[in-house]
Design a protein around this motif. Structure first.
Motif, PDB file in Angstrom:
ATOM      1  N   VAL A 112       0.948  -0.952   0.002  1.00 25.53           N
ATOM      2  CA  VAL A 112       0.065  -0.112  -0.649  1.00 25.53           C
ATOM      3  C   VAL A 112       1.305   1.312   0.111  1.00 25.53           C
ATOM      4  O   VAL A 112       1.941   1.406   1.125  1.00 25.53           O
ATOM      5  N   PHE A 113       0.490   1.889  -0.689  1.00 23.69           N
ATOM      6  CA  PHE A 113       0.552   3.258  -1.165  1.00 23.69           C
ATOM      7  C   PHE A 113       0.539   4.692  -0.996  1.00 23.69           C
ATOM      8  O   PHE A 113      -1.064   4.859  -1.230  1.00 23.69           O
ATOM      9  N   ASN A 114       0.753   5.172  -0.255  1.00 27.74           N
ATOM     10  CA  ASN A 114       0.536   6.850   0.384  1.00 27.74           C
ATOM     11  C   ASN A 114       0.813   7.919  -0.785  1.00 27.74           C
ATOM     12  O   ASN A 114       2.187   8.833  -0.354  1.00 27.74           O
ATOM     13  N   PRO A 115       0.534   8.506  -2.059  1.00 21.71           N
ATOM     14  CA  PRO A 115       1.043   9.421  -3.004  1.00 21.71           C
ATOM     15  C   PRO A 115       0.854  10.688  -2.506  1.00 21.71           C
ATOM     16  O   PRO A 115       1.313  11.994  -2.785  1.00 21.71           O
ATOM     17  N   THR A 116      -0.103  11.425  -1.711  1.00 20.98           N
ATOM     18  CA  THR A 116      -0.221  11.994  -1.204  1.00 20.98           C
ATOM     19  C   THR A 116       0.948  12.817   0.012  1.00 20.98           C
ATOM     20  O   THR A 116       1.283  12.477   1.365  1.00 20.98           O
ATOM     21  N   SER A 117       0.449  14.347   0.238  1.00 15.58           N
ATOM     22  CA  SER A 117       1.087  14.759   0.913  1.00 15.58           C
ATOM     23  C   SER A 117       0.403  15.276   2.481  1.00 15.58           C
ATOM     24  O   SER A 117       1.302  15.945   3.360  1.00 15.58           O
ATOM     25  N   ASP A 118      -0.638  14.335   2.773  1.00 18.05           N
ATOM     26  CA  ASP A 118      -1.572  14.178   4.214  1.00 18.05           C
ATOM     27  C   ASP A 118      -1.372  12.927   4.720  1.00 18.05           C
ATOM     28  O   ASP A 118      -1.356  11.795   4.048  1.00 18.05           O
ATOM     29  N   SER A 119      -1.213  12.626   5.957  1.00 16.35           N
ATOM     30  CA  SER A 119      -0.635  11.080   6.633  1.00 16.35           C
ATOM     31  C   SER A 119      -2.757  10.602   5.963  1.00 16.35           C
ATOM     32  O   SER A 119      -3.965  11.552   5.940  1.00 16.35           O
ATOM     33  N   VAL A 120      -2.763   9.349   5.574  1.00 16.28           N
ATOM     34  CA  VAL A 120      -4.057   8.661   5.816  1.00 16.28           C
ATOM     35  C   VAL A 120      -3.955   7.678   6.168  1.00 16.28           C
ATOM     36  O   VAL A 120      -3.130   6.898   7.061  1.00 16.28           O
TER      37      VAL A 120
END
Length: 64
Positions: free
Chosen positions: A2-10
């Motif tokens: 799983v990858f979070n491409p955003t600049s915010d935590s998820v």
């Protein structure tokens, strides 16, 4: 994986379909070789996997 491409935590719940795995009752999940956690499969053979990732974070899971 799983990858979070955003600049915010998820923080979310990922619905993981496990119909074709042969599992029917319990799935054991390990995040990055941490201790195994048991998840009960829903009637449609999926688990709800809680995910918490920092910005641009990556993690991976093993399921047995």
């Amino acid at each position: 994986m799983v990858f979070n491409p955003t600049s915010d935590s998820v923080d979310t719940i990922l619905q993981v379909p496990l119909y074709y795995t042969g599992l029917y009752d319990i799935a054991q999940v390990s995040e990055q070789e941490q201790p195994w956690k048991n998840y009960t499969l829903a009637r449609d053979y999926h688990i709800d996997l809680p995910i918490s990732l920092p910005a641009l974070g990556i993690t991976w899971f093993l399921i047995k």
